[in-house]
Design an enzyme around this catalytic site. Structure first.
Site, mmCIF file in Angstrom:
data_model
loop_
_atom_site.group_PDB
_atom_site.id
_atom_site.type_symbol
_atom_site.label_atom_id
_atom_site.label_comp_id
_atom_site.label_asym_id
_atom_site.label_seq_id
_atom_site.Cartn_x
_atom_site.Cartn_y
_atom_site.Cartn_z
ATOM 1 N NE ARG A 72 -4.189 -1.874 1.343
ATOM 2 C CZ ARG A 72 -4.492 -3.127 1.720
ATOM 3 N NH1 ARG A 72 -3.812 -3.705 2.685
ATOM 4 N NH2 ARG A 72 -5.476 -3.778 1.133
ATOM 5 C CG ASP A 103 -13.328 -0.929 -5.420
ATOM 6 O OD1 ASP A 103 -13.438 -1.085 -6.645
ATOM 7 O OD2 ASP A 103 -14.263 -1.078 -4.615
ATOM 8 C CB THR A 126 -10.151 -8.464 -4.183
ATOM 9 O OG1 THR A 126 -10.812 -8.618 -2.920
ATOM 10 C CG2 THR A 126 -11.217 -8.111 -5.203
ATOM 11 C CG ASP A 128 -13.262 -9.179 0.317
ATOM 12 O OD1 ASP A 128 -13.100 -10.269 0.904
ATOM 13 O OD2 ASP A 128 -12.883 -8.088 0.776
ATOM 14 N NE ARG A 172 -12.049 -4.823 3.976
ATOM 15 C CZ ARG A 172 -10.988 -4.393 3.326
ATOM 16 N NH1 ARG A 172 -10.130 -3.627 3.922
ATOM 17 N NH2 ARG A 172 -10.763 -4.715 2.066
HETATM 18 P P1 ATP Z 1 -8.011 -4.484 -1.395
HETATM 19 O O1 ATP Z 1 -8.995 -5.362 -2.075
HETATM 20 O O2 ATP Z 1 -7.013 -5.205 -0.589
HETATM 21 O O3 ATP Z 1 -8.645 -3.368 -0.614
HETATM 22 P P2 ATP Z 1 -7.139 -2.337 -3.071
HETATM 23 O O4 ATP Z 1 -6.487 -2.260 -4.393
HETATM 24 O O5 ATP Z 1 -8.508 -1.721 -2.973
HETATM 25 O O6 ATP Z 1 -7.156 -3.829 -2.604
HETATM 26 P P3 ATP Z 1 -6.009 -0.236 -1.412
HETATM 27 O O7 ATP Z 1 -5.080 -0.341 -0.250
HETATM 28 O O8 ATP Z 1 -7.312 0.441 -1.207
HETATM 29 O O9 ATP Z 1 -6.170 -1.718 -1.966
HETATM 30 O O10 ATP Z 1 -5.241 0.550 -2.587
HETATM 31 C C1 ATP Z 1 -3.979 0.124 -3.029
HETATM 32 C C2 ATP Z 1 -3.125 1.316 -3.392
HETATM 33 O O11 ATP Z 1 -3.740 2.040 -4.469
HETATM 34 C C3 ATP Z 1 -2.954 2.350 -2.298
HETATM 35 O O12 ATP Z 1 -1.971 2.006 -1.355
HETATM 36 C C4 ATP Z 1 -2.551 3.581 -3.098
HETATM 37 O O13 ATP Z 1 -1.186 3.519 -3.450
HETATM 38 C C5 ATP Z 1 -3.405 3.417 -4.361
HETATM 39 N N1 ATP Z 1 -4.608 4.240 -4.219
HETATM 40 C C6 ATP Z 1 -5.729 3.956 -3.538
HETATM 41 N N2 ATP Z 1 -6.609 4.983 -3.571
HETATM 42 C C7 ATP Z 1 -6.001 5.955 -4.290
HETATM 43 C C8 ATP Z 1 -6.368 7.283 -4.678
HETATM 44 N N3 ATP Z 1 -7.536 7.829 -4.322
HETATM 45 N N4 ATP Z 1 -5.479 7.991 -5.421
HETATM 46 C C9 ATP Z 1 -4.291 7.464 -5.779
HETATM 47 N N5 ATP Z 1 -3.890 6.227 -5.437
HETATM 48 C C10 ATP Z 1 -4.719 5.481 -4.699
#
Ligand code: ATP
Length: 324
Positions: A72, A103, A126, A128, A172
């Site tokens: 992250r 997302d 993911t 989920d 979640r």
């Molecule tokens: P998970 O299913 O585990 O939640 P995810 O891809 O949604 O997976 P996040 O931790 O929400 O996981 O996002 C991963 C990375 O994407 C973040 O650490 C960040 O670097 C980038 N990211 C998330 N939101 C934004 C945003 N609004 N603008 C720019 N980068 C973002």
């Protein structure tokens, strides 16, 4: 497009390696270069790149986790962070990327694509299954199989001692895992965020279950369910109001994200990787590849991140009927 970057971001899920393999080999097939970016956006900002060839992804289709690691990265949420990432990509000659994640990762990719007019393609990874624009996300099928196997084992001990088990599974915001494993493992009740069963109905159901002569009871609870504060509070509540039960709790946790991907996830990952690369080569961008009616489809990332998945109400009815 001459060089495509590929990376995994956010929470890992089984099938990510199979998707990386597919992206790399589709690039080789189409005679373009492919670069692995380590630790998602963090590695992009730090320039942590590694050229990939067909042989660099040998023997990973069957492996859980992600060989490119995931992270992250708060810096990518800032304009300076994204500019640094963009400069690094240009320096490396990378002119498009495929992001495998959820997302949040797609939100970052969408902003980046708009900001720099940079071609990006998303693959939903993911467990989920909570991403709009695809019937299945990578890792979901594997997680279902992992969880069902564990619940079967808990059932063995539950029925030996006439116990009631609350089993918390991941989810979640959505109850896809809980609902499907609940039906698959024959749970007596399934508690999901989309449907508030209520504590009274839960007690009634457990009373009926006991009266009907069942020797054990399994209640599957999605992480985000709000029937009780959490599974431990549910245990306390049932012990207080229904002392006929010997209650135990099991929180499955991160084991649900691990393990070798199922055949379904390997095939899905292979299809999604090829589709993502070929879409970029056709000039598509800012889209997510998904599967619907067993066909590959594309959804604009802006829509995928705004949309919500819906729970299968028919499955809720099936569960109600079969727990008689
Ligand atoms: P998970 O299913 O585990 O939640 P995810 O891809 O949604 O997976 P996040 O931790 O929400 O996981 O996002 C991963 C990375 O994407 C973040 O650490 C960040 O670097 C980038 N990211 C998330 N939101 C934004 C945003 N609004 N603008 C720019 N980068 C973002």
């Amino acid at each position: 497009i001459k060089k495509i970057g590929v990376f995994t971001s956010g929470g890992d899920s089984p099938g990510m390696n199979a998707a990386i393999r597919s992206v790399v080999r589709a690039c080789v097939y189409h005679k373009i270069e492919c670069v692995g970016i380590y630790r998602g956006y963090q590695g992009m900002i730090e320039g942590d790149f590694k050229p990939m060839d067909a042989r660099s992804v040998n023997n990973i289709i069957n492996k859980g986790g992600t060989i490119l690691k995931s992270a992250r990265c708060l810096e990518f949420k800032t304009a300076e962070g994204r500019k640094q990432a963009y400069d690094n990509l240009r320096k490396e000659g990378i002119d498009a990327f495929v992001v495998i994640g959820g997302d949040g990762s797609f939100t970052g990719a969408h902003i980046f694509a708009q900001e720099f007019n940079f071609p990006v393609m998303g693959i939903p990874g993911t467990i989920d299954n909570d991403i709009y624009g695809t019937t299945f996300t990578l890792g979901y099928d594997t997680a279902l199989n992992t969880v069902v196997e564990v619940i079967d084992k808990i059932r063995d001990t539950a029925s030996s001692h006439n116990r009631l088990f609350f089993i918390e599974v991941m989810g979640r915001d959505v109850g896809h895992i809980a609902l499907n494993v609940g039906v698959g493992a024959g749970a007596e009740e399934i508690l999901i965020p989309e449907e508030d069963l209520g504590l009274d109905r839960l007690l009634d159901s457990l009373k009926r279950s006991k009266a009907s002569g069942k020797s054990s009871s399994i209640v599957v609870v999605a992480e985000g369910d709000t029937t009780g504060e959490n599974v431990f509070e549910l245990k306390k509540y049932v012990e207080k109001h229904l002392p006929i039960y010997d209650v135990r709790v099991s929180v499955l946790g991160h084991m649900q994200r691990g393990g070798a991907p199922s055949c379904y996830d390997r095939v899905l990952a292979s299809r999604m990787g090829v589709s993502a690369v070929e879409a970029l080569l056709k000039g598509e961008s800012d889209k997510m590849v998904g599967v619907q009616d067993n066909k590959m489809i594309f959804t604009p990332i802006s829509k995928a991140i705004k949309g919500h998945t819906v729970i299968d109400t028919e499955l809720i009815r099936v569960s109600d009927i079969l727990t008689i």
